[in-house]
Motif scaffolding. Structure first.
Motif, PDB file in Angstrom:
ATOM      1  N   ALA A  24       0.770  -0.823  -0.148  1.00 21.37           N
ATOM      2  CA  ALA A  24      -0.140  -0.235   0.535  1.00 21.37           C
ATOM      3  C   ALA A  24       0.612   1.419  -0.447  1.00 21.37           C
ATOM      4  CB  ALA A  24      -1.118   0.142   0.906  1.00 21.37           C
ATOM      5  N   VAL A  25       1.848   1.318   0.998  1.00 20.54           N
ATOM      6  CA  VAL A  25       3.008   2.199   1.248  1.00 20.54           C
ATOM      7  C   VAL A  25       3.217   3.085  -0.392  1.00 20.54           C
ATOM      8  CG1 VAL A  25       5.539   3.320   1.732  1.00 20.54           C
ATOM      9  CG2 VAL A  25       3.502   2.198   3.115  1.00 20.54           C
ATOM     10  N   ALA A  26       4.062   1.846  -0.931  1.00 22.84           N
ATOM     11  CA  ALA A  26       4.749   2.025  -2.666  1.00 22.84           C
ATOM     12  C   ALA A  26       3.861   1.844  -3.333  1.00 22.84           C
ATOM     13  CB  ALA A  26       5.078   0.065  -2.857  1.00 22.84           C
ATOM     14  N   GLN A  27       2.580   1.583  -3.034  1.00 23.23           N
ATOM     15  CA  GLN A  27       1.692   1.764  -4.356  1.00 23.23           C
ATOM     16  C   GLN A  27       0.875   3.347  -4.038  1.00 23.23           C
ATOM     17  OE1 GLN A  27      -0.787  -0.997  -5.461  1.00 23.23           O
ATOM     18  NE2 GLN A  27       0.624  -2.506  -4.916  1.00 23.23           N
ATOM     19  N   VAL A  63      -4.665  -2.224  -2.046  1.00 24.51           N
ATOM     20  CA  VAL A  63      -4.640  -3.459  -2.211  1.00 24.51           C
ATOM     21  C   VAL A  63      -4.777  -4.869  -2.307  1.00 24.51           C
ATOM     22  CG1 VAL A  63      -2.453  -4.867  -1.625  1.00 24.51           C
ATOM     23  CG2 VAL A  63      -2.208  -2.017  -1.092  1.00 24.51           C
ATOM     24  N   ILE A  64      -5.923  -4.768  -0.826  1.00 24.23           N
ATOM     25  CA  ILE A  64      -6.349  -6.087  -0.467  1.00 24.23           C
ATOM     26  C   ILE A  64      -7.625  -6.282  -1.806  1.00 24.23           C
ATOM     27  CG2 ILE A  64      -7.884  -7.448   0.646  1.00 24.23           C
ATOM     28  CD1 ILE A  64      -6.275  -6.663   3.081  1.00 24.23           C
ATOM     29  N   ILE A  65      -7.765  -5.277  -2.084  1.00 20.73           N
ATOM     30  CA  ILE A  65      -9.161  -5.295  -3.352  1.00 20.73           C
ATOM     31  C   ILE A  65      -9.325  -5.546  -4.664  1.00 20.73           C
ATOM     32  CG2 ILE A  65     -10.962  -3.690  -4.257  1.00 20.73           C
ATOM     33  CD1 ILE A  65     -11.654  -4.953  -1.218  1.00 20.73           C
ATOM     34  N   GLN A  66      -7.544  -4.938  -4.957  1.00 18.82           N
ATOM     35  CA  GLN A  66      -6.988  -5.464  -6.343  1.00 18.82           C
ATOM     36  C   GLN A  66      -7.124  -6.915  -6.138  1.00 18.82           C
ATOM     37  OE1 GLN A  66      -4.430  -2.245  -6.440  1.00 18.82           O
ATOM     38  NE2 GLN A  66      -5.556  -0.674  -7.215  1.00 18.82           N
ATOM     39  N   ALA A  67      -6.108  -7.345  -5.088  1.00 14.07           N
ATOM     40  CA  ALA A  67      -5.635  -8.609  -5.089  1.00 14.07           C
ATOM     41  C   ALA A  67      -6.762  -9.290  -5.576  1.00 14.07           C
ATOM     42  CB  ALA A  67      -4.468  -8.827  -3.743  1.00 14.07           C
ATOM     43  N   LEU A  68      -7.935  -9.203  -4.932  1.00 11.67           N
ATOM     44  CA  LEU A  68      -9.116 -10.303  -5.395  1.00 11.67           C
ATOM     45  C   LEU A  68     -10.159  -9.962  -6.427  1.00 11.67           C
ATOM     46  CD1 LEU A  68     -10.916  -9.335  -1.308  1.00 11.67           C
ATOM     47  CD2 LEU A  68     -10.013 -11.174  -2.780  1.00 11.67           C
ATOM     48  N   GLU A  69      -9.709  -8.764  -6.755  1.00 13.17           N
ATOM     49  CA  GLU A  69     -10.505  -8.778  -8.269  1.00 13.17           C
ATOM     50  C   GLU A  69      -9.508  -8.976  -9.184  1.00 13.17           C
ATOM     51  OE1 GLU A  69     -10.807  -4.820  -8.637  1.00 13.17           O
ATOM     52  OE2 GLU A  69     -13.348  -4.015  -7.889  1.00 13.17           O
TER      53      GLU A  69
END
Length: 68
Positions: free
Chosen positions: A26-29, A36-42
């Motif tokens: 999250a810090v890097a992005q 971050v979690i939502i993007q990974a799940l999608e």
């Protein structure tokens, strides 16, 4: 996007170290851990759907080859 008070919520237990990894991502992005979690799940769910479509197409192709 829905107000966070009205959005669906889901509590999850993470294995050791995963929260730190998500936080670092999250810090890097420059975004939130939730994002971050939502993007990974999608990404995972989209990949599963894509894999299903490819496997169905392959299965159809194999059936045609066996018939020929």
């Amino acid at each position: 996007m829905a107000d966070s008070r009205q959005a669906d919520k889901f509590v999850i237990r993470l294995p050791g170290g995963m929260r730190d990894r998500i936080g670092a991502a999250a810090v890097a992005q420059h975004t939130s851990m939730n994002s971050v979690i939502i993007q990974a799940l999608e990404s995972y769910l989209d990949g599963q759907e894509h894999q299903k479509i490819l496997l169905e197409a392959l299965s159809e192709k194999l059936e045609r080859l066996e018939e020929a």
